[in-house]
Scaffold this motif. Structure first.
Motif, short mmCIF file in Angstrom:
data_model
loop_
_atom_site.label_atom_id
_atom_site.label_comp_id
_atom_site.label_asym_id
_atom_site.label_seq_id
_atom_site.Cartn_x
_atom_site.Cartn_y
_atom_site.Cartn_z
N ALA A 288 -5.70 5.72 -5.21
CA ALA A 288 -6.44 4.98 -6.24
C ALA A 288 -7.66 5.76 -6.74
O ALA A 288 -8.31 5.35 -7.70
CB ALA A 288 -6.88 3.63 -5.69
N ASP A 289 -7.98 6.89 -6.11
CA ASP A 289 -9.13 7.69 -6.52
C ASP A 289 -8.71 9.14 -6.79
O ASP A 289 -7.65 9.59 -6.36
CB ASP A 289 -10.23 7.65 -5.46
CG ASP A 289 -9.75 8.15 -4.11
OD1 ASP A 289 -8.51 8.17 -3.90
OD2 ASP A 289 -10.58 8.52 -3.28
N ASP A 290 -9.55 9.86 -7.50
CA ASP A 290 -9.25 11.25 -7.85
C ASP A 290 -9.27 12.17 -6.64
O ASP A 290 -8.59 13.21 -6.64
CB ASP A 290 -10.25 11.75 -8.90
CG ASP A 290 -10.14 10.99 -10.22
OD1 ASP A 290 -9.05 10.45 -10.48
OD2 ASP A 290 -11.15 10.93 -10.96
N GLU A 291 -10.02 11.82 -5.64
CA GLU A 291 -10.10 12.66 -4.43
C GLU A 291 -8.86 12.52 -3.55
O GLU A 291 -8.63 13.34 -2.65
CB GLU A 291 -11.34 12.30 -3.61
CG GLU A 291 -12.66 12.68 -4.27
CD GLU A 291 -13.06 11.70 -5.35
OE1 GLU A 291 -12.48 10.58 -5.36
OE2 GLU A 291 -13.95 12.03 -6.16
N GLY A 292 -8.05 11.50 -3.80
CA GLY A 292 -6.84 11.30 -3.01
C GLY A 292 -7.09 10.79 -1.61
O GLY A 292 -6.29 11.03 -0.71
N GLU B 293 -1.50 -2.57 -4.54
CA GLU B 293 -1.27 -3.43 -5.69
C GLU B 293 -0.21 -4.48 -5.39
O GLU B 293 0.56 -4.36 -4.43
CB GLU B 293 -0.84 -2.61 -6.91
CG GLU B 293 0.49 -1.89 -6.75
CD GLU B 293 0.90 -1.13 -8.01
OE1 GLU B 293 0.20 -1.25 -9.03
OE2 GLU B 293 1.92 -0.43 -7.96
N PHE B 294 -0.20 -5.53 -6.23
CA PHE B 294 0.87 -6.53 -6.18
C PHE B 294 2.02 -6.05 -7.06
O PHE B 294 1.80 -5.60 -8.19
CB PHE B 294 0.37 -7.89 -6.68
CG PHE B 294 -0.51 -8.62 -5.71
CD1 PHE B 294 0.05 -9.42 -4.72
CD2 PHE B 294 -1.90 -8.49 -5.77
CE1 PHE B 294 -0.77 -10.10 -3.82
CE2 PHE B 294 -2.71 -9.18 -4.88
CZ PHE B 294 -2.15 -9.98 -3.90
N VAL B 295 3.24 -6.13 -6.54
CA VAL B 295 4.41 -5.71 -7.31
C VAL B 295 5.46 -6.81 -7.27
O VAL B 295 5.52 -7.61 -6.32
CB VAL B 295 5.01 -4.40 -6.77
CG1 VAL B 295 4.03 -3.25 -6.95
CG2 VAL B 295 5.41 -4.54 -5.30
N GLU C 258 0.86 -1.19 0.00
CA GLU C 258 0.00 0.00 0.00
C GLU C 258 0.89 1.24 0.00
O GLU C 258 1.73 1.41 0.89
CB GLU C 258 -0.90 0.03 1.23
CG GLU C 258 -1.80 1.26 1.31
CD GLU C 258 -2.66 1.28 2.56
OE1 GLU C 258 -3.71 0.62 2.55
OE2 GLU C 258 -2.24 1.93 3.55
N TYR C 259 0.72 2.09 -1.02
CA TYR C 259 1.54 3.29 -1.14
C TYR C 259 1.14 4.33 -0.09
O TYR C 259 -0.02 4.45 0.28
CB TYR C 259 1.39 3.89 -2.53
CG TYR C 259 2.01 3.06 -3.63
CD1 TYR C 259 3.37 3.11 -3.90
CD2 TYR C 259 1.20 2.21 -4.40
CE1 TYR C 259 3.92 2.34 -4.91
CE2 TYR C 259 1.75 1.44 -5.41
CZ TYR C 259 3.12 1.51 -5.65
OH TYR C 259 3.66 0.74 -6.64
#
Length: 224
Positions: A56-60, A66-68, A50-51
């Motif tokens: 992941a949304d426009d509202e921030g 994600e899997f990396v 998790e960053y």
């Protein structure tokens, strides 16, 4: 499982804070801070993260998860405090919520630096606190390693004293390590060397002794 695999699992376990790179063309050369939510999957060899600053949304409001790939994940690099940078030095600059690889192209006043980014072909000015020396995570080590601050005068004096004591101890050990059997065995007789007087070869373990006169011979003493 190899030793490196165990070390990697220990570093990248659940809850660890790491930096993650991206294979996207627009994000190459950048590193973003993240928290590991799920450790390495042996099937896919990926980590679920998790960053901290990417959403992941426009509202921030919703952090991106994600899997990396494991090769895109590394520990947080070490960083010197109050470090001065030089012209042409490779650095990471904190820009757009991540650390971007660049090179110092100009040293400015007030501890500021101009940094050029190869990926975007642009140059931006940064303060000293926004930069760090660029490092690579190679086989479990940072390259280059963290720079050590210079020792204080007292520490230097103590180190010199220790070095002197070590040298004296080595000399004492050398004298105590002389091989008596070689001291007796290598007394040359004048009768054996008509053109050279008697020479006593004093051998320490292990040292080489050469005749001062006559033919040169090298010997090496060994203690059993």
């Amino acid at each position: 499982m190899a030793v490196d695999d165990y070390a990697e699992e220990d570093l990248f376990k659940k809850g660890a804070i790491v930096e993650v790179s991206s294979e996207d063309s627009g994000l190459r050369g950048s590193w973003y801070t993240a928290t590991i939510l799920r450790s390495i999957s042996r099937k896919s060899n990926k980590i679920f993260i998790e960053y901290h600053n990417l959403t992941a949304d426009d509202e921030g409001k919703k952090p991106l998860r994600e899997f990396v790939k494991c090769v895109l994940v590394r520990p947080i690099p070490p960083r010197e405090s109050n470090r001065k940078f030089q012209l042409s030095e490779e650095v990471d600059a904190y820009h757009n919520d991540g650390w971007w690889e660049g090179v110092v192209t100009e040293v400015l006043a007030d501890s500021r630096y101009a940094v050029f980014f190869r990926c975007s072909r642009e140059q931006i000015d940064f303060g000293e606190s926004e930069l760090r020396l660029h490092r690579e995570w190679v086989h479990g080590d940072w390259v280059p390693p963290l720079e050590q601050p210079p020792a204080k005068n007292g520490a230097r004096a103590d180190q010199r004293k220790m070095n002197g004591k070590e040298k004296d101890q080595r000399r004492s050990n050398g004298r105590a390590g002389a091989c008596p059997q070689y001291l007796d065995a290598h007394v040359t007789d004048a009768e054996d060397h008509a053109h050279a007087p008697s020479v006593v070869l004093l051998l320490l373990c292990p040292v080489k002794c050469i005749h001062r006169r006559g033919r040169a011979e090298a010997w090496e003493g060994r203690c059993n």
